[in-house]
Design an enzyme around this catalytic site. Sequence first.
Site, PDB file in Angstrom:
ATOM      1  N   HIS A 248      11.378  -2.128  10.660  1.00 42.62           N
ATOM      2  CA  HIS A 248      10.938  -2.951   9.530  1.00 42.62           C
ATOM      3  C   HIS A 248      10.045  -2.123   8.603  1.00 42.62           C
ATOM      4  O   HIS A 248      10.259  -2.081   7.382  1.00 42.62           O
ATOM      5  CB  HIS A 248      10.198  -4.192  10.025  1.00 42.62           C
ATOM      6  CG  HIS A 248       9.413  -4.910   8.961  1.00 42.62           C
ATOM      7  ND1 HIS A 248      10.012  -5.588   7.935  1.00 42.62           N
ATOM      8  CD2 HIS A 248       8.075  -5.019   8.750  1.00 42.62           C
ATOM      9  CE1 HIS A 248       9.078  -6.099   7.148  1.00 42.62           C
ATOM     10  NE2 HIS A 248       7.888  -5.753   7.620  1.00 42.62           N
TER      11      HIS A 248
ATOM     12  N   ASP B 287      18.416  10.636 -21.764  1.00 36.93           N
ATOM     13  CA  ASP B 287      18.711  10.471 -20.340  1.00 36.93           C
ATOM     14  C   ASP B 287      17.572  11.122 -19.566  1.00 36.93           C
ATOM     15  O   ASP B 287      16.601  11.581 -20.158  1.00 36.93           O
ATOM     16  CB  ASP B 287      20.060  11.124 -19.962  1.00 36.93           C
ATOM     17  CG  ASP B 287      20.657  10.501 -18.703  1.00 36.93           C
ATOM     18  OD1 ASP B 287      19.942  10.410 -17.696  1.00 36.93           O
ATOM     19  OD2 ASP B 287      21.826  10.076 -18.736  1.00 36.93           O
TER      20      ASP B 287
ATOM     21  N   TRP C  13       5.884   2.562  12.452  1.00 35.67           N
ATOM     22  CA  TRP C  13       6.293   3.352  11.283  1.00 35.67           C
ATOM     23  C   TRP C  13       5.367   4.544  11.111  1.00 35.67           C
ATOM     24  O   TRP C  13       5.718   5.502  10.429  1.00 35.67           O
ATOM     25  CB  TRP C  13       6.342   2.497  10.024  1.00 35.67           C
ATOM     26  CG  TRP C  13       5.060   2.406   9.259  1.00 35.67           C
ATOM     27  CD1 TRP C  13       4.052   1.502   9.472  1.00 35.67           C
ATOM     28  CD2 TRP C  13       4.626   3.242   8.186  1.00 35.67           C
ATOM     29  NE1 TRP C  13       3.027   1.750   8.597  1.00 35.67           N
ATOM     30  CE2 TRP C  13       3.344   2.805   7.784  1.00 35.67           C
ATOM     31  CE3 TRP C  13       5.185   4.324   7.510  1.00 35.67           C
ATOM     32  CZ2 TRP C  13       2.623   3.403   6.765  1.00 35.67           C
ATOM     33  CZ3 TRP C  13       4.456   4.920   6.482  1.00 35.67           C
ATOM     34  CH2 TRP C  13       3.190   4.447   6.126  1.00 35.67           C
TER      35      TRP C  13
ATOM     36  N   SER D 132      15.030  13.382  -1.193  1.00 38.18           N
ATOM     37  CA  SER D 132      15.408  12.494  -2.288  1.00 38.18           C
ATOM     38  C   SER D 132      14.205  12.165  -3.171  1.00 38.18           C
ATOM     39  O   SER D 132      14.274  12.241  -4.392  1.00 38.18           O
ATOM     40  CB  SER D 132      16.021  11.223  -1.709  1.00 38.18           C
ATOM     41  OG  SER D 132      16.044  10.214  -2.669  1.00 38.18           O
ATOM     42  N   SER D 133      13.088  11.815  -2.528  1.00 35.79           N
ATOM     43  CA  SER D 133      11.890  11.466  -3.302  1.00 35.79           C
ATOM     44  C   SER D 133      11.388  12.643  -4.109  1.00 35.79           C
ATOM     45  O   SER D 133      10.962  12.481  -5.258  1.00 35.79           O
ATOM     46  CB  SER D 133      10.756  11.030  -2.376  1.00 35.79           C
ATOM     47  OG  SER D 133      11.024   9.795  -1.846  1.00 35.79           O
TER      48      SER D 133
ATOM     49  N   SER E 181       0.996  -4.002 -16.216  1.00 30.87           N
ATOM     50  CA  SER E 181       0.336  -3.629 -17.475  1.00 30.87           C
ATOM     51  C   SER E 181       1.299  -3.720 -18.653  1.00 30.87           C
ATOM     52  O   SER E 181       0.868  -3.738 -19.803  1.00 30.87           O
ATOM     53  CB  SER E 181      -0.225  -2.204 -17.404  1.00 30.87           C
ATOM     54  OG  SER E 181      -1.141  -2.101 -16.352  1.00 30.87           O
TER      55      SER E 181
ATOM     56  N   HIS F 270     -10.040   7.148   6.943  1.00 32.35           N
ATOM     57  CA  HIS F 270     -10.461   5.759   7.174  1.00 32.35           C
ATOM     58  C   HIS F 270      -9.433   5.005   8.011  1.00 32.35           C
ATOM     59  O   HIS F 270      -9.703   3.892   8.442  1.00 32.35           O
ATOM     60  CB  HIS F 270     -10.789   5.024   5.866  1.00 32.35           C
ATOM     61  CG  HIS F 270      -9.631   4.788   4.961  1.00 32.35           C
ATOM     62  ND1 HIS F 270      -9.745   4.738   3.602  1.00 32.35           N
ATOM     63  CD2 HIS F 270      -8.317   4.597   5.205  1.00 32.35           C
ATOM     64  CE1 HIS F 270      -8.570   4.511   3.060  1.00 32.35           C
ATOM     65  NE2 HIS F 270      -7.691   4.425   4.010  1.00 32.35           N
ATOM     66  N   HIS F 271      -8.262   5.611   8.211  1.00 29.77           N
ATOM     67  CA  HIS F 271      -7.296   5.020   9.147  1.00 29.77           C
ATOM     68  C   HIS F 271      -7.638   5.388  10.584  1.00 29.77           C
ATOM     69  O   HIS F 271      -6.972   4.969  11.514  1.00 29.77           O
ATOM     70  CB  HIS F 271      -5.883   5.510   8.837  1.00 29.77           C
ATOM     71  CG  HIS F 271      -5.409   5.124   7.471  1.00 29.77           C
ATOM     72  ND1 HIS F 271      -4.716   3.970   7.232  1.00 29.77           N
ATOM     73  CD2 HIS F 271      -5.539   5.731   6.275  1.00 29.77           C
ATOM     74  CE1 HIS F 271      -4.431   3.882   5.935  1.00 29.77           C
ATOM     75  NE2 HIS F 271      -4.924   4.941   5.332  1.00 29.77           N
TER      76      HIS F 271
ATOM     77  N   THR G  73     -10.152   0.497  -9.358  1.00 24.39           N
ATOM     78  CA  THR G  73      -9.272  -0.651  -9.177  1.00 24.39           C
ATOM     79  C   THR G  73      -9.876  -1.879  -9.850  1.00 24.39           C
ATOM     80  O   THR G  73      -9.173  -2.680 -10.483  1.00 24.39           O
ATOM     81  CB  THR G  73      -9.032  -0.918  -7.685  1.00 24.39           C
ATOM     82  OG1 THR G  73      -8.730   0.324  -7.054  1.00 24.39           O
ATOM     83  CG2 THR G  73      -7.883  -1.865  -7.473  1.00 24.39           C
TER      84      THR G  73
ATOM     85  N   LYS H 137      -9.191  -1.880 -13.465  1.00 26.76           N
ATOM     86  CA  LYS H 137      -7.841  -2.349 -13.794  1.00 26.76           C
ATOM     87  C   LYS H 137      -7.767  -3.866 -13.774  1.00 26.76           C
ATOM     88  O   LYS H 137      -7.241  -4.489 -14.707  1.00 26.76           O
ATOM     89  CB  LYS H 137      -6.832  -1.784 -12.792  1.00 26.76           C
ATOM     90  CG  LYS H 137      -6.566  -0.331 -13.032  1.00 26.76           C
ATOM     91  CD  LYS H 137      -5.599   0.193 -12.019  1.00 26.76           C
ATOM     92  CE  LYS H 137      -4.927   1.418 -12.540  1.00 26.76           C
ATOM     93  NZ  LYS H 137      -4.051   1.160 -13.690  1.00 26.76           N
TER      94      LYS H 137
END
Lengths: 195, 523
Positions: free
Chosen positions: B74, B103, B139, B167-168, B266, B300-301, B326, B329
Site C-alpha cells: 500500500h 513541448d 514501505w 524514471s523520476s 496556489s 526526527h524520524h 508553511t 503559505k
Amino acid sequence: MRRKQTDNTQESVRTSHLVSKLALVVVGMFGFGFALVPIYDVFCEITGLNGKTAGRATYDAAVVEVQEERLVTVQFTANNNAGMSWQFHPMVNQIQVHPGELTEVKFYARNPTGMTMIAQAVPSVVPFVAADYLHKTECFCFNQQTLAAGEAIEMPLLFYIDQAIPDGVSKLTLSYTLFDVTANFLNSSSNLSAK
Amino acid sequence: MATGHDDHHHGPAKGFTRWLYTTNHKDIGSMYLWFSFAMFLLGGTFALVIRAELFQPGLQFVEPEFFNQMTTMHGLVMVFGAVMPAFVGLANWMIPLMIGAPDMALPRMNNWSFWILPFAFAMLASTLFMEAGAPNFGWTFYAPLSTTYAPSTVTFFIFAIHIMGASSIMGSINIIATIQNLRAPGMTYMKMPLFVWTWLITAYLLIAVMPVLAGVVTMMLFDIHFGTSFFSAAGGGDPVLFQHVFWFFGHPEVYIMILPAFGVVSEIIPTFSRKKLFGYDSMVYATSSIAFLSFIVWAHHMFTTGMPLAGELFFMYATMLIAVPTGVKVFNWVTTMFKGSISFETPMLFSIAFVVLFTMGGFTGLMLAIAPADFQYHDTYFVVAHFHYVLVPGAVFSIMAAAYYWLPKWTGNMYDEALGKLHFWLSFVGINILFFPQHFLGLAGMPRRIPDYALQFADFNMVSTVGAFIFGFSQLLFLFIVVKTVLGGKKATAQVWEGAEGLEWTVPSPAPYHTFTTPPLVP
C-alpha cells in the site's frame, strides 16, 4: 516551426549543457549516498555516538600513569543475536579498576551445536561519552571465533580506562553481542580477512 | 489563440502505437495521470484489505504475514505509483502550457521515463503471486528486516525501486530543462505561475535525493547477495546507518509529494476568489526554504534510536522551523480568499479542504516534532493519522482539485458539477471518518502495522474502517465523472473559469495537439 533555426540550435546547446550538469548532480548524489557510510563511521568515532569503541590500542606501562585515587566500575554483559545458539557470558560481571591500569577479564563461549560455527562479537559502550575512554589492547572481538561442535573457549579481553575519562563517569557498561557469521564465510571465503 | 497551421503539423497517430511512441507532452501527461489513477485504485484496494482486517479485533480475513505485505505494498504503490506520477503527469500537461513552450525539452526521454514505470510496478506487484510473498517490511524497508530477514522477493523490490528512481530522475531533469530553457520571451522567473515554481524546486529535490535512494537499495542488494555488511552489525556495519541514509532520502521525499500540491492550490484559490494570489514572492521564498530545511531534519524520524541529546534538540528545532514557511503559505492562501468574491466549484472545494486539513496534518506534525513527546507517539496510529492527513487530504485532494480544474482544458468538456460536488463531499466526510479516529487510537497507544489489537481500540477502528470504505468507493464516482467528461458534456470555453489567469487559458479547449509552436507574448 516558425522559430528561427539558429534559435533552435542555441536552445538545444543550452539544453544539453544543462542536462549534462544535472546528470553530474545525479551521479554525485549517488556517490554521496555511499559516502554517507564512511562519514557516518567517522562521525560516530569522533563523537563516540552509538557506543562505538575504537580498534586495537597499545599500552605502554612506562608512559601510562595509574590514577590510584580514582575507581571506575566496569560492568560486562553478553548477548546473543537472534538465532545465535552459543553459550556466551562474561566470567566476571563487574570489576573496579583505576584509570590507567591494564586489566584482563575473560569471556566464556561454548558451541553446543553439532557443527563448526564462526561467530563475531560486536562491542558497545554506555554511556556513549565513555566509549572514547575505553581502550582495548587485546580483544576477542578483533577476530572471528571458530568453534568446533561442542568446543568451549575462554576468550581474553585486555583493556584500560583512559585517565582523561570525565569525572562524572564512575560506572560504564561494556556489552558484547555475538553474531553467527558462519553463513557469510560459506558464501564468500574472501571475507575471512575482513574486519 | 491560433496555433500553427504549418503543413507538416499533424495530429496524433492512430491506434496503440500513438501511445507507445508518442513524444507529445499532452499524451504523456495523460498516460501518467491514467497510470497513477490505476495505481491509486490498486493501492486503495490494499488499504481496504488492511481496514477490513482491522474492522474488528482478532484475525478475520488475512494472515499476519499477508497483512504485512499489504501495508508495505500500500505504502509503496501510493507513494511511488499514485502520488508521484500524478504530479509528473500534471507537470507534463501544464508546465509547457503555462510557460508558453511547444513541448517538454527532452520529448524522447519523456516517453521513456513514462514507459519504464508500468514495468517497475508490474515487477513489484508480481511478487504478490510468488511463493515467498510480496515485500513485508514496511514501505520504509528498515534493515535488517529488509536484508537479513527479508523474503527472497526483496530483489524484485530493489530493481523496481531502481527503475522508479530512474524514471523520476529523468522526469525531473526534463522538467528542469523545460522550465529553465523553454520559457516564452518575457516569462521571467518571478512571473512564472506558482505551479511551475513549486515543480522546479521539487525537481531539484528529486535529482538530489532519488540517487541516494538508489544508493541505499544498492547497498541492500550487496548485503543480501554479495556478502557486504553495510547494515549488518556482525560484519562491522550498522542497521541505524540504514535509517540515516533512508531518511536522508525520505524526508525530502515527503516534500516532493506536497510542494507541487502547494503549487496547485496556489493556482486554484486565486481563480475562484477572483483575486490575485496574495504574497507571490513570499510563496516562492517559502517554498525554497521548505526545500532547504527538508535536508536537515531527517533524524526526527529516528528520535528513539538513541541519539544524543544535542542531536535530538537540533532535529527538533530544525523541524519546528519548517512551520514558519508553511505558516506563511497558509496565511497567503487564507488572505487570498479574504474579501474575495468566492464561488465554490469542485476544484475550489477540494482546495479549501486542502488548506484546512493539510494544516491539521501540519499541526500533528509539530506535535510529533517535539522529541520528548515523540517517544510516546512513535510508531503509533498517531503517526499514521498525521501522515495520512498531509498526504490524502493534502497531496491527493490537490491532485483531484487539479483534475477538476484543468479537465475542461484537457477534454474540451465541462465535468458534471453536481456529481463533482457529490464526489467532494463523500471524499471529505469519508476521509475524516477514516483518519480522525486514528489520532485517538495513537494517543491511546495502538501500534502501527499490526493485524490484531487490544479490545479497547475496537470502536474507533470500526469507525475508521467505515470511513475507509466510504472514501474508497467514492473514488469510483471520480472515475465515472472523468470518463463521462472525456466522452462528452457541456462544451468548455478557452477561458473555462471566469477568474482564471495564465497562458494555459489562452489556448482553445480542448488544448490542440500542438500549442505554442510560436512563442506567445508575455505581458
